[in-house]
Structures are given as C-alpha cells and as structure tokens.
Design a protein around this motif. Sequence first.
Motif, PDB file in Angstrom:
ATOM      1  N   PRO A  35       0.610  -1.070  -0.484  1.00  0.00           N
ATOM      2  CA  PRO A  35       0.135  -0.145  -0.108  1.00  0.00           C
ATOM      3  C   PRO A  35       0.960   1.443  -0.015  1.00  0.00           C
ATOM      4  O   PRO A  35       0.366   2.363  -0.627  1.00  0.00           O
ATOM      5  CB  PRO A  35      -0.791   0.130   1.394  1.00  0.00           C
ATOM      6  N   LEU A  36       2.279   1.290   0.359  1.00  0.00           N
ATOM      7  CA  LEU A  36       2.509   2.462   0.857  1.00  0.00           C
ATOM      8  C   LEU A  36       3.598   2.958  -0.065  1.00  0.00           C
ATOM      9  O   LEU A  36       3.858   3.770  -1.043  1.00  0.00           O
ATOM     10  CB  LEU A  36       3.747   2.278   1.555  1.00  0.00           C
ATOM     11  N   LEU A  37       3.970   1.436  -1.296  1.00  0.00           N
ATOM     12  CA  LEU A  37       4.334   1.991  -2.658  1.00  0.00           C
ATOM     13  C   LEU A  37       3.375   2.918  -3.402  1.00  0.00           C
ATOM     14  O   LEU A  37       3.568   3.276  -4.358  1.00  0.00           O
ATOM     15  CB  LEU A  37       4.718   0.444  -2.805  1.00  0.00           C
ATOM     16  N   VAL A  38       2.337   1.698  -3.583  1.00  0.00           N
ATOM     17  CA  VAL A  38       1.054   2.732  -4.374  1.00  0.00           C
ATOM     18  C   VAL A  38       0.468   4.098  -4.276  1.00  0.00           C
ATOM     19  O   VAL A  38       0.331   4.364  -5.133  1.00  0.00           O
ATOM     20  CB  VAL A  38      -0.296   1.385  -4.540  1.00  0.00           C
ATOM     21  N   TYR A  39       1.036   3.784  -2.925  1.00  0.00           N
ATOM     22  CA  TYR A  39       0.181   5.111  -2.565  1.00  0.00           C
ATOM     23  C   TYR A  39       1.367   6.724  -2.647  1.00  0.00           C
ATOM     24  O   TYR A  39       1.024   7.787  -3.590  1.00  0.00           O
ATOM     25  CB  TYR A  39       0.150   5.537  -0.937  1.00  0.00           C
ATOM     26  N   ILE A  40       2.972   5.986  -2.531  1.00  0.00           N
ATOM     27  CA  ILE A  40       3.811   6.873  -2.761  1.00  0.00           C
ATOM     28  C   ILE A  40       4.695   7.137  -4.924  1.00  0.00           C
ATOM     29  O   ILE A  40       3.825   8.568  -5.065  1.00  0.00           O
ATOM     30  CB  ILE A  40       5.421   6.167  -2.412  1.00  0.00           C
ATOM     31  N   PHE A  41       3.969   5.520  -5.363  1.00  0.00           N
ATOM     32  CA  PHE A  41       3.954   5.817  -6.859  1.00  0.00           C
ATOM     33  C   PHE A  41       2.658   7.005  -7.823  1.00  0.00           C
ATOM     34  O   PHE A  41       3.187   7.831  -8.186  1.00  0.00           O
ATOM     35  CB  PHE A  41       3.689   4.567  -7.255  1.00  0.00           C
ATOM     36  N   ALA A  42       1.303   7.315  -6.453  1.00  0.00           N
ATOM     37  CA  ALA A  42       0.079   7.643  -7.460  1.00  0.00           C
ATOM     38  C   ALA A  42       0.369   9.360  -6.932  1.00  0.00           C
ATOM     39  O   ALA A  42       0.502   9.844  -7.415  1.00  0.00           O
ATOM     40  CB  ALA A  42      -0.801   7.103  -6.581  1.00  0.00           C
ATOM     41  N   PHE A  43       0.978   9.742  -5.396  1.00  0.00           N
ATOM     42  CA  PHE A  43       1.222  10.962  -4.875  1.00  0.00           C
ATOM     43  C   PHE A  43       3.150  11.111  -4.407  1.00  0.00           C
ATOM     44  O   PHE A  43       2.884  11.015  -4.167  1.00  0.00           O
ATOM     45  CB  PHE A  43       0.462  10.647  -3.560  1.00  0.00           C
ATOM     46  N   HIS A  44       3.157  11.435  -5.473  1.00  0.00           N
ATOM     47  CA  HIS A  44       4.774  11.795  -5.109  1.00  0.00           C
ATOM     48  C   HIS A  44       5.408  13.011  -5.121  1.00  0.00           C
ATOM     49  O   HIS A  44       6.398  13.514  -5.943  1.00  0.00           O
ATOM     50  CB  HIS A  44       5.660  11.543  -6.365  1.00  0.00           C
ATOM     51  N   ASN A  45       4.616  13.800  -4.999  1.00  0.00           N
ATOM     52  CA  ASN A  45       4.809  15.187  -4.251  1.00  0.00           C
ATOM     53  C   ASN A  45       5.231  15.416  -3.264  1.00  0.00           C
ATOM     54  O   ASN A  45       5.509  16.990  -2.617  1.00  0.00           O
ATOM     55  CB  ASN A  45       3.500  16.271  -4.386  1.00  0.00           C
ATOM     56  N   GLY A  46       6.376  14.275  -2.667  1.00  0.00           N
ATOM     57  CA  GLY A  46       6.706  14.967  -1.072  1.00  0.00           C
ATOM     58  C   GLY A  46       6.135  14.998  -0.171  1.00  0.00           C
ATOM     59  O   GLY A  46       4.541  14.781   0.087  1.00  0.00           O
ATOM     60  N   LEU A  61      -4.471   3.966   4.417  1.00  0.00           N
ATOM     61  CA  LEU A  61      -3.660   2.938   5.107  1.00  0.00           C
ATOM     62  C   LEU A  61      -4.479   2.069   6.096  1.00  0.00           C
ATOM     63  O   LEU A  61      -4.895   0.440   6.258  1.00  0.00           O
ATOM     64  CB  LEU A  61      -2.279   3.161   5.661  1.00  0.00           C
ATOM     65  N   SER A  62      -5.645   2.430   6.871  1.00  0.00           N
ATOM     66  CA  SER A  62      -6.252   1.727   8.123  1.00  0.00           C
ATOM     67  C   SER A  62      -7.115   0.903   7.162  1.00  0.00           C
ATOM     68  O   SER A  62      -8.096  -0.026   7.335  1.00  0.00           O
ATOM     69  CB  SER A  62      -6.655   2.879   8.909  1.00  0.00           C
ATOM     70  N   GLY A  63      -8.150   1.191   5.993  1.00  0.00           N
ATOM     71  CA  GLY A  63      -8.535   1.484   5.143  1.00  0.00           C
ATOM     72  C   GLY A  63      -7.971  -0.718   4.178  1.00  0.00           C
ATOM     73  O   GLY A  63      -9.413  -1.206   4.249  1.00  0.00           O
ATOM     74  N   ILE A  64      -6.809   0.020   3.586  1.00  0.00           N
ATOM     75  CA  ILE A  64      -6.063  -1.610   3.144  1.00  0.00           C
ATOM     76  C   ILE A  64      -5.136  -2.174   4.577  1.00  0.00           C
ATOM     77  O   ILE A  64      -5.638  -3.351   4.434  1.00  0.00           O
ATOM     78  CB  ILE A  64      -5.803  -1.067   1.978  1.00  0.00           C
ATOM     79  N   SER A  65      -5.023  -1.589   5.384  1.00  0.00           N
ATOM     80  CA  SER A  65      -3.296  -2.144   5.718  1.00  0.00           C
ATOM     81  C   SER A  65      -4.650  -2.952   6.702  1.00  0.00           C
ATOM     82  O   SER A  65      -4.515  -4.201   7.181  1.00  0.00           O
ATOM     83  CB  SER A  65      -2.786  -2.186   6.745  1.00  0.00           C
ATOM     84  N   GLY A  66      -5.743  -2.295   7.798  1.00  0.00           N
ATOM     85  CA  GLY A  66      -6.157  -2.360   8.754  1.00  0.00           C
ATOM     86  C   GLY A  66      -6.945  -3.854   8.477  1.00  0.00           C
ATOM     87  O   GLY A  66      -6.386  -5.114   9.535  1.00  0.00           O
ATOM     88  N   PRO A  67      -8.194  -4.395   7.248  1.00  0.00           N
ATOM     89  CA  PRO A  67      -8.540  -5.715   7.429  1.00  0.00           C
ATOM     90  C   PRO A  67      -7.263  -6.555   6.614  1.00  0.00           C
ATOM     91  O   PRO A  67      -8.058  -7.877   7.710  1.00  0.00           O
ATOM     92  CB  PRO A  67      -9.652  -5.403   6.225  1.00  0.00           C
ATOM     93  N   PHE A  68      -6.333  -6.609   6.887  1.00  0.00           N
ATOM     94  CA  PHE A  68      -5.306  -7.064   6.298  1.00  0.00           C
ATOM     95  C   PHE A  68      -4.644  -7.472   7.769  1.00  0.00           C
ATOM     96  O   PHE A  68      -4.549  -8.641   7.927  1.00  0.00           O
ATOM     97  CB  PHE A  68      -4.029  -6.886   5.599  1.00  0.00           C
ATOM     98  N   PHE A  69      -4.279  -6.522   8.236  1.00  0.00           N
ATOM     99  CA  PHE A  69      -3.261  -7.085   9.574  1.00  0.00           C
ATOM    100  C   PHE A  69      -4.370  -7.858  10.978  1.00  0.00           C
ATOM    101  O   PHE A  69      -4.372  -8.773  11.276  1.00  0.00           O
ATOM    102  CB  PHE A  69      -2.969  -5.509  10.421  1.00  0.00           C
ATOM    103  N   SER A  70      -5.763  -7.441  10.421  1.00  0.00           N
ATOM    104  CA  SER A  70      -6.481  -7.933  11.707  1.00  0.00           C
ATOM    105  C   SER A  70      -6.923  -9.859  11.355  1.00  0.00           C
ATOM    106  O   SER A  70      -7.267 -10.507  11.772  1.00  0.00           O
ATOM    107  CB  SER A  70      -8.262  -7.733  11.212  1.00  0.00           C
ATOM    108  N   PHE A  71      -7.032 -10.185   9.744  1.00  0.00           N
ATOM    109  CA  PHE A  71      -7.352 -11.145   9.113  1.00  0.00           C
ATOM    110  C   PHE A  71      -5.806 -12.256   9.611  1.00  0.00           C
ATOM    111  O   PHE A  71      -5.823 -13.008  10.531  1.00  0.00           O
ATOM    112  CB  PHE A  71      -6.980 -11.184   7.765  1.00  0.00           C
ATOM    113  N   ALA A  72      -4.687 -10.836   9.470  1.00  0.00           N
ATOM    114  CA  ALA A  72      -3.320 -11.826  10.031  1.00  0.00           C
ATOM    115  C   ALA A  72      -2.957 -12.241  12.251  1.00  0.00           C
ATOM    116  O   ALA A  72      -2.696 -13.725  11.616  1.00  0.00           O
ATOM    117  CB  ALA A  72      -2.153 -10.851   9.978  1.00  0.00           C
ATOM    118  N   SER A  73      -3.952 -11.032  12.418  1.00  0.00           N
ATOM    119  CA  SER A  73      -3.996 -11.889  13.627  1.00  0.00           C
ATOM    120  C   SER A  73      -4.797 -12.698  13.958  1.00  0.00           C
ATOM    121  O   SER A  73      -4.701 -13.478  15.387  1.00  0.00           O
ATOM    122  CB  SER A  73      -4.935 -10.190  14.069  1.00  0.00           C
ATOM    123  N   PHE A  74      -5.769 -12.791  13.537  1.00  0.00           N
ATOM    124  CA  PHE A  74      -6.925 -14.327  14.031  1.00  0.00           C
ATOM    125  C   PHE A  74      -6.349 -15.261  13.668  1.00  0.00           C
ATOM    126  O   PHE A  74      -5.940 -16.154  13.956  1.00  0.00           O
ATOM    127  CB  PHE A  74      -8.452 -13.852  12.253  1.00  0.00           C
TER     128      PHE A  74
END
Length: 234
Positions: A35-46, A61-74
């Motif tokens: 997600p960070l790479l995608v964000y940096i690629f789309a918004f690369h203005n510093g 980040l919470s919208g994309i990473s949150g569910p993923f980490f919740s599943f990993a925690s489970f």
Amino acid sequence: MKGLHLHKFDSPLGSSGRIFVWLIVVSLVFGLGLPLLVYIFAFHNGFSSESNDWGNFGLYLSGISGPFFSFASFVGLILTLNYTIKEKEDDDAQVLFFHYIDAVLKQNYQNTRDTAALKRLYDELCQDVKNGVAGNPLPTVKEIKDKQNRNVKFFLLIYAIINYIKSTPKLDNMTYISILFSYLTYDEKFVFAVDMSKGRTGQNISQKMQQLIVSTFMDYTEFCHRMDILKRHI
C-alpha cells in the motif's frame, strides 16, 4: 530473505514457528509495504504540511492494511491456540506415563519380594550350570513356574507402560523406558528381561528394543549367556 533463519523459531514456537514467521513477513509486505508503494507512486509530491492530507493518508492505510492485519492476527491466534493444545497433549502424555509409574510403586513391596524370589532361582540355575556343581538339586520347573506366575501382574504392568510409550509419539522411546527402569530394582529388571526374551502372547517388543532395554541395566552379552542357560530349564 536468504539471511532469515526460520529454524530458530521452531524451538520456542513448535512446528508452527515457520508459519508464524512467514505470516509476519507476508503481513508486512502486503499489508504495509505494498500500500505504501502504491500511495507513493500515485502521490509523489513529497511530504505534505496539511493535516487533512495526513488524515486522508491514515484513512487510506487503515482501510487497506487494517482488514489485512486483522485477518493475520486471527490466523496467528488460531496457530497459538493450536500450539497450546499440542503442548497440553504433551503434558497429558507425560502425566499418564507417571500415573503408570505410580501404579508400579504402589505394589512395589510385593513386586520386590516376588521378583527377588524368582531371581534367586534364576541365579541358582546359572551358577550351578556354570560351575558344574554336582549333587546340588536344581530348582524344578514347577517351582520356577509358580514363582513366575506370582510375577505375572508385575510383568503385564511393565509391558503396558512400554506399549504406551511406543504408541505415544510425544514420548521418546528410550528416554522414557530408561525413566521407567530407573524406578525398578535390579531383580525386577532382570526377571522382566527374562520374561521378555522368552516371549509372551500378545506382546511384541522387537529384538533391537529388547537389546536396548537390557543394556540399560546390564551387559547384553552376559545376559544372553545367562539366558541360554535358563532356556534349557524354564
């Protein structure tokens, strides 16, 4: 990734150790790195100085990473529970083993007397035959059978413990057999080894294991020599 030694986690975490490590790695790569790479690629203005931009970044980040980490925690929780259950099974196996030991010790006084009496008869046979003593009446077959029959309960209990150890993968065979024999007297060990070598219906202890068991308390070659003499008389 080549420098990551996953086997180091196997000991403290059991067989689930490698899965735990890969779960952490995958979570960091796909839940945070991608997600960070995608964000940096789309918004690369510093870096922005606007709080609203940081708020939007946090929501992203919470919208994309949150569910993923919740599943990993489970998944991690399931693995932890599975490992805990396996540990409990190990404890139960050891507890049952020592319950068996208690059963031996509870009748230890009678065991000791019966096996000592039978061992004396075995010694008489071996000593007289070895020394060629003439005129010394050897113990009769009936006398030996009577003494052996008094030891049947003790023999069957030891067989039951050995079979339990053999059928329980969590108990290392020779380690726990050595523990078992450490509770027995020398006479008890010897008369059981004789019974084991004679063979008993329904019991199946391999020749190799018989040798290992005998070797825990006496020289196996000497035992075989004495057994050859006993087999002629019992």
